[in-house]
Write a protein that holds these residues in place. Structure first.
Motif, PDB file in Angstrom:
ATOM      1  N   UNK A   1       0.898  -1.198  -0.127  1.00  0.00           N
ATOM      2  CA  UNK A   1       0.146  -0.076  -0.047  1.00  0.00           C
ATOM      3  C   UNK A   1       0.885   1.314  -0.094  1.00  0.00           C
ATOM      4  N   UNK A   2       2.231   1.212   0.669  1.00  0.00           N
ATOM      5  CA  UNK A   2       2.980   2.290   0.447  1.00  0.00           C
ATOM      6  C   UNK A   2       3.285   2.569  -0.721  1.00  0.00           C
ATOM      7  N   UNK A   3       3.636   1.810  -1.411  1.00  0.00           N
ATOM      8  CA  UNK A   3       4.046   2.008  -2.835  1.00  0.00           C
ATOM      9  C   UNK A   3       2.958   2.757  -3.688  1.00  0.00           C
ATOM     10  N   UNK A   4       1.720   2.495  -3.396  1.00  0.00           N
ATOM     11  CA  UNK A   4       0.667   3.301  -3.901  1.00  0.00           C
ATOM     12  C   UNK A   4       0.175   4.886  -3.259  1.00  0.00           C
ATOM     13  N   UNK A   5       0.726   4.907  -2.002  1.00  0.00           N
ATOM     14  CA  UNK A   5       0.555   6.299  -1.456  1.00  0.00           C
ATOM     15  C   UNK A   5       1.785   6.980  -0.755  1.00  0.00           C
ATOM     16  N   UNK A   6       2.479   6.497  -1.129  1.00  0.00           N
ATOM     17  CA  UNK A   6       3.768   7.129  -0.582  1.00  0.00           C
ATOM     18  C   UNK A   6       4.115   8.741  -0.958  1.00  0.00           C
ATOM     19  N   UNK A   7       4.691   9.664  -0.209  1.00  0.00           N
ATOM     20  CA  UNK A   7       4.993  10.989  -0.333  1.00  0.00           C
ATOM     21  C   UNK A   7       6.264  11.208  -0.355  1.00  0.00           C
ATOM     22  N   UNK A   8       6.597  12.312  -0.853  1.00  0.00           N
ATOM     23  CA  UNK A   8       8.091  12.803  -0.677  1.00  0.00           C
ATOM     24  C   UNK A   8       8.518  12.869   0.684  1.00  0.00           C
ATOM     25  N   UNK A   9       7.766  13.299   1.586  1.00  0.00           N
ATOM     26  CA  UNK A   9       8.015  13.247   3.202  1.00  0.00           C
ATOM     27  C   UNK A   9       8.300  11.996   3.663  1.00  0.00           C
ATOM     28  N   UNK A  10       7.428  10.995   3.265  1.00  0.00           N
ATOM     29  CA  UNK A  10       7.587   9.434   3.819  1.00  0.00           C
ATOM     30  C   UNK A  10       8.952   9.200   3.260  1.00  0.00           C
ATOM     31  N   UNK A  11       9.410   9.171   2.045  1.00  0.00           N
ATOM     32  CA  UNK A  11      10.554   8.994   1.379  1.00  0.00           C
ATOM     33  C   UNK A  11      11.702   9.436   2.373  1.00  0.00           C
TER      34      UNK A  11
ATOM     35  N   UNK B   1      19.790  -0.345  21.418  1.00  0.00           N
ATOM     36  CA  UNK B   1      18.551   0.838  21.467  1.00  0.00           C
ATOM     37  C   UNK B   1      18.764   1.639  20.253  1.00  0.00           C
ATOM     38  N   UNK B   2      19.756   2.121  19.881  1.00  0.00           N
ATOM     39  CA  UNK B   2      19.945   3.007  18.650  1.00  0.00           C
ATOM     40  C   UNK B   2      19.525   2.090  17.378  1.00  0.00           C
ATOM     41  N   UNK B   3      20.002   0.959  17.309  1.00  0.00           N
ATOM     42  CA  UNK B   3      19.251   0.269  16.091  1.00  0.00           C
ATOM     43  C   UNK B   3      17.929  -0.067  15.898  1.00  0.00           C
ATOM     44  N   UNK B   4      17.636  -0.339  17.314  1.00  0.00           N
ATOM     45  CA  UNK B   4      16.031  -0.740  17.377  1.00  0.00           C
ATOM     46  C   UNK B   4      15.242   0.567  17.073  1.00  0.00           C
ATOM     47  N   UNK B   5      15.684   1.840  17.439  1.00  0.00           N
ATOM     48  CA  UNK B   5      14.880   2.861  17.311  1.00  0.00           C
ATOM     49  C   UNK B   5      14.910   3.435  15.685  1.00  0.00           C
ATOM     50  N   UNK B   6      15.928   3.161  15.158  1.00  0.00           N
ATOM     51  CA  UNK B   6      16.288   3.404  13.494  1.00  0.00           C
ATOM     52  C   UNK B   6      15.265   2.356  12.880  1.00  0.00           C
ATOM     53  N   UNK B   7      15.113   1.095  13.311  1.00  0.00           N
ATOM     54  CA  UNK B   7      14.438   0.186  12.808  1.00  0.00           C
ATOM     55  C   UNK B   7      12.959   0.624  12.790  1.00  0.00           C
ATOM     56  N   UNK B   8      12.715   0.835  14.015  1.00  0.00           N
ATOM     57  CA  UNK B   8      11.181   1.207  14.230  1.00  0.00           C
ATOM     58  C   UNK B   8      10.800   2.422  13.542  1.00  0.00           C
ATOM     59  N   UNK B   9      11.698   3.354  13.374  1.00  0.00           N
ATOM     60  CA  UNK B   9      11.190   4.731  12.551  1.00  0.00           C
ATOM     61  C   UNK B   9      10.992   4.119  11.142  1.00  0.00           C
ATOM     62  N   UNK B  10      11.813   3.484  10.530  1.00  0.00           N
ATOM     63  CA  UNK B  10      11.696   2.906   9.177  1.00  0.00           C
ATOM     64  C   UNK B  10      10.326   2.235   8.862  1.00  0.00           C
TER      65      UNK B  10
ATOM     66  N   UNK C   1       7.259   4.539   9.383  1.00  0.00           N
ATOM     67  CA  UNK C   1       7.022   5.238   8.415  1.00  0.00           C
ATOM     68  C   UNK C   1       6.545   4.564   7.080  1.00  0.00           C
ATOM     69  N   UNK C   2       6.784   3.461   6.652  1.00  0.00           N
ATOM     70  CA  UNK C   2       6.093   2.395   5.708  1.00  0.00           C
ATOM     71  C   UNK C   2       4.910   2.231   6.039  1.00  0.00           C
ATOM     72  N   UNK C   3       4.632   1.933   7.499  1.00  0.00           N
ATOM     73  CA  UNK C   3       3.168   1.631   7.823  1.00  0.00           C
ATOM     74  C   UNK C   3       2.267   2.926   7.768  1.00  0.00           C
ATOM     75  N   UNK C   4       2.737   4.115   8.115  1.00  0.00           N
ATOM     76  CA  UNK C   4       1.883   5.290   7.840  1.00  0.00           C
ATOM     77  C   UNK C   4       1.919   5.644   6.302  1.00  0.00           C
ATOM     78  N   UNK C   5       2.979   5.178   5.440  1.00  0.00           N
ATOM     79  CA  UNK C   5       2.764   5.605   4.084  1.00  0.00           C
ATOM     80  C   UNK C   5       1.764   4.627   3.500  1.00  0.00           C
TER      81      UNK C   5
END
Length: 243
Positions: free
Chosen positions: A105-115, A137-146, A149-153
């Motif tokens: 779904x993200x591939x259909x709705x992604x925006x420049x901000x998401x990217x 902890x730092x790796x987990x935070x980056x993993x979660x952020x990615x 973002x895909x889920x929100x997109x």
């Protein structure tokens, strides 16, 4: 059925029927207890349960209000399931299906901000991996952020909320505590491939890349749980993929 449960169901029915709307203040305790036909003690217990469920919000000195009833708040208690000890294979299988569909779904709705946000998460992970001792902890935070973002997109807030509940900060940190750091390079490469497919607006490829990533995570967790941590690599910087 307890009177407390009666209160919970009656207030939920008021909301569903439109008698109470998001942001509305509950009537005075005496008035509401009389309307529902329960004691004030039972009403208080029911209200407390509804607060825990994210349906009501108690504001000190200002009464009790119906929340915005957004998916993230209402689905947050599902996260308790992910925190329980035991076999998480069934939970991971559900998450894998949701993550895969979110990528498509993200591939259909992604925006420049998401990217831009997804790319920033990848850059954060890459910087963490070149440290002499990458912090879970730092790796987990980056993993979660990615993944967030895909889920929100995806454009589906319920899907995004479910994924956040099933694999939010706590469960994801636990995963990175268990996985050896060599998994970081592999994860970064897989994330990069997912983002490339999403950015190219190719839903089939995005689903495929995410599905492959989720299988890889499952395999890594299985290997870690049976064999223990793998030896450290000699050169983290050399193993990081080219940007």
């Amino acid at each position: 059925m307890s009177r407390t449960q009666d209160v919970v169901e009656d207030v939920q029915r008021l909301i569903l029927d439109g008698g109470l709307r998001p942001g509305d203040r509950l009537p005075a305790e005496k008035e509401l207890a009389s309307e529902l036909g329960v004691s004030r003690g039972s009403l208080r217990e029911g209200v407390r349960a509804l607060v825990v469920l994210g349906i009501l919000e108690a504001r000190h000195g200002d009464g009790t209000y119906v929340t915005a009833l957004d998916p993230a708040t209402l689905l947050a208690p599902v996260g308790f399931l992910a925190d329980l000890p035991g076999d998480h294979a069934p939970l991971h299988a559900v998450r894998a299906m949701l993550e895969t569909e979110a990528a498509g779904l993200a591939a259909l709705h992604v925006t420049a901000a998401h990217v831009a946000r997804a790319r920033a998460a990848l850059d954060d992970m890459a910087r963490a991996l070149v440290e002499p001792r990458p912090e879970p902890a730092r790796l987990a935070a980056a993993d979660l952020a990615f993944h967030r973002t895909v889920a929100e997109a995806s454009g589906n807030p319920v899907l995004a909320a479910l994924l956040d509940a099933l694999a939010g900060e706590g469960p994801r940190r636990q995963v990175w505590d268990e996985m050896h750091e060599l998994a970081g390079d592999r994860t970064l490469e897989e994330h990069d491939a997912i983002l490339a497919a999403v950015t190219a607006r190719d839903p089939d490829r995005a689903r495929l890349r995410m599905a492959m990533h989720m299988v890889a995570v499952e395999d890594l967790l299985a290997t870690t749980s049976t064999d223990g941590p793998a030896p450290r690599r000699r050169n983290l910087a050399e193993a990081a993929p080219a940007r």
